[in-house]
Design a protein around this motif. Structure first.
Motif, PDB file in Angstrom:
ATOM      1  N   TRP A 287       9.484   8.316   3.912  1.00  0.00           N
ATOM      2  CA  TRP A 287       9.260   7.861   2.536  1.00  0.00           C
ATOM      3  C   TRP A 287       8.235   8.712   1.806  1.00  0.00           C
ATOM      4  CZ3 TRP A 287       7.601   4.899   6.734  1.00  0.00           C
ATOM      5  CH2 TRP A 287       6.241   4.601   6.812  1.00  0.00           C
TER       6      TRP A 287
ATOM      7  N   ARG B 114       4.247   7.125  14.058  1.00  0.00           N
ATOM      8  CA  ARG B 114       4.160   7.597  12.672  1.00  0.00           C
ATOM      9  C   ARG B 114       3.579   9.010  12.598  1.00  0.00           C
ATOM     10  NH1 ARG B 114       0.283   5.072   8.012  1.00  0.00           N
ATOM     11  NH2 ARG B 114      -1.198   6.465   9.023  1.00  0.00           N
TER      12      ARG B 114
ATOM     13  N   HIS C 294       0.828  -1.210   0.000  1.00  0.00           N
ATOM     14  CA  HIS C 294       0.000   0.000   0.000  1.00  0.00           C
ATOM     15  C   HIS C 294       0.858   1.254   0.000  1.00  0.00           C
ATOM     16  CE1 HIS C 294       1.011  -0.469   4.228  1.00  0.00           C
ATOM     17  NE2 HIS C 294       0.761   0.823   4.378  1.00  0.00           N
TER      18      HIS C 294
ATOM     19  N   ASP D 279       0.368   5.009   1.834  1.00  0.00           N
ATOM     20  CA  ASP D 279      -0.465   5.529   2.921  1.00  0.00           C
ATOM     21  C   ASP D 279      -1.497   6.532   2.392  1.00  0.00           C
ATOM     22  OD1 ASP D 279       0.927   3.981   4.725  1.00  0.00           O
ATOM     23  OD2 ASP D 279       2.267   5.610   5.354  1.00  0.00           O
TER      24      ASP D 279
ATOM     25  N   HIS E 265       4.673   0.205   0.206  1.00  0.00           N
ATOM     26  CA  HIS E 265       5.416  -0.537   1.227  1.00  0.00           C
ATOM     27  C   HIS E 265       4.578  -1.670   1.805  1.00  0.00           C
ATOM     28  CE1 HIS E 265       3.435   2.873   3.215  1.00  0.00           C
ATOM     29  NE2 HIS E 265       3.373   2.138   4.303  1.00  0.00           N
TER      30      HIS E 265
HETATM   31 FE   LIG Z   1       1.719   2.180   5.702  1.00  0.00          FE
END
Ligand SMILES: [Fe+2]
Length: 298
Positions: free
Chosen positions: A266, A288, A115, A117, A273
């Protein structure tokens, strides 16, 4: 005395070479050293990090013990940082801009699908920044794919076929799957439902052009891309399956083994990822932060 003088000079030396970039593969991934993410960055450091991100898609900084505020401050150098919902991940109790990704014996890892994000959003995340707080002694790696390299490696006839097409990305394409049912149980149901209502299915280009570089990247993924628009069911399904298989080619990938206090940064426009779910029942705790740049995929 001499040692003190040398140390002071090193801190203010205008000729400092700045962050050092060491590529990990010929496509995705590089490690960045000679930088301290716990302190505010200089303009030159921000520019160097941004360029490394564009060049490598995902960059890694080892031994960076950032707290949630420092992680969010680092992220704000690169765009707008949104507050996070208490839905698929918990919100950090001390910072509402930080999601807590935690897995252990009672919470098996379930992010082992390819996926990008928030590709299900009309305005997807530009970038994500993940800080490893606790990592298992073995396993728990993450794999990223360079979607520019994946696009460039396609046969010309496939490029011609998919250039100009759009695909529908859908929050529910992932979150309706049986292994995500736990997210809809109990107190989180309302927030998951709110996410569903806020994110109706949206179309994005199958091949996305990145304004910063002019490069083209494949922009589909296994988790959220439900179908390719305007094609027959069987044809669309076959092409999407082909593309999802294609991006899993090892030559486009970097597989990263986390150590505590590593930070990964990223670009969700040019990478997908996959969090390898091989470490249950061991403990893995990550923080995150995501970054928006108000760029609609084109
Ligand atoms: Fe993710």
């Amino acid at each position: 005395m001499a040692l003190t003088a040398v140390s002071t000079d090193a801190q203010i030396d205008p000729g400092s070479p700045g962050p050092e970039v060491t590529p990990l593969t010929l496509t995705a991934g590089a490690e960045i050293t000679a930088i301290d993410l716990t302190n505010p960055l200089s303009e030159a450091e921000v520019a160097a990090v941004h360029q490394a991100l564009l060049d490598h898609g995902v960059i890694f900084f080892r031994d960076q013990p950032v707290n949630p505020d420092q992680q969010a401050a680092f992220a704000r150098n690169f765009g707008r940082v949104p507050e996070v919902p208490d839905s698929m991940f918990r919100v950090h109790p001390d910072n509402s801009f930080v999601s807590v990704l935690e897995n252990d014996a009672d919470r098996p890892p379930t992010v082992n699908t390819w996926h990008s994000d928030y590709s299900f959003a009309a305005l997807p995340d530009f970038a994500s920044i993940l800080h490893a707080v606790i990592v298992p002694p073995a396993g728990g790696d993450t794999i990223w794919v360079d979607m520019v390299a994946a696009y460039e490696a396609l046969p010309d006839r496939m490029k011609h076929l998919i250039d100009g097409l759009t695909a529908t990305h859908d929050y529910m394409h992932l979150y309706e799957r049986p292994f995500k049912a736990y997210l809809w149980e109990g107190v989180r149901f309302d927030n998951m439902e709110q996410g569903r209502l806020e994110h109706p299915p949206v179309s994005h280009p199958v091949v996305r052009t990145i304004p910063d570089t002019g490069k083209k990247a494949l922009y589909i993924n296994e988790s959220f891309t439900r179908h390719i628009d305007g094609l027959g069911d069987a044809e669309g399904r076959a092409i999407l399956r082909y593309l999802v298989d294609h991006i899993q080619t090892p030559e486009f990938q970097v597989r990263f083994h986390w150590t505590p206090d590593t930070v990964a940064f990223w670009d969700n426009r040019t990478t997908v990822h996959y969090a390898v779910a091989d470490y249950h029942p061991r403990h893995r705790l990550m923080h995150r932060v995501t970054v928006l740049n108000d760029e609609v995929p084109v």
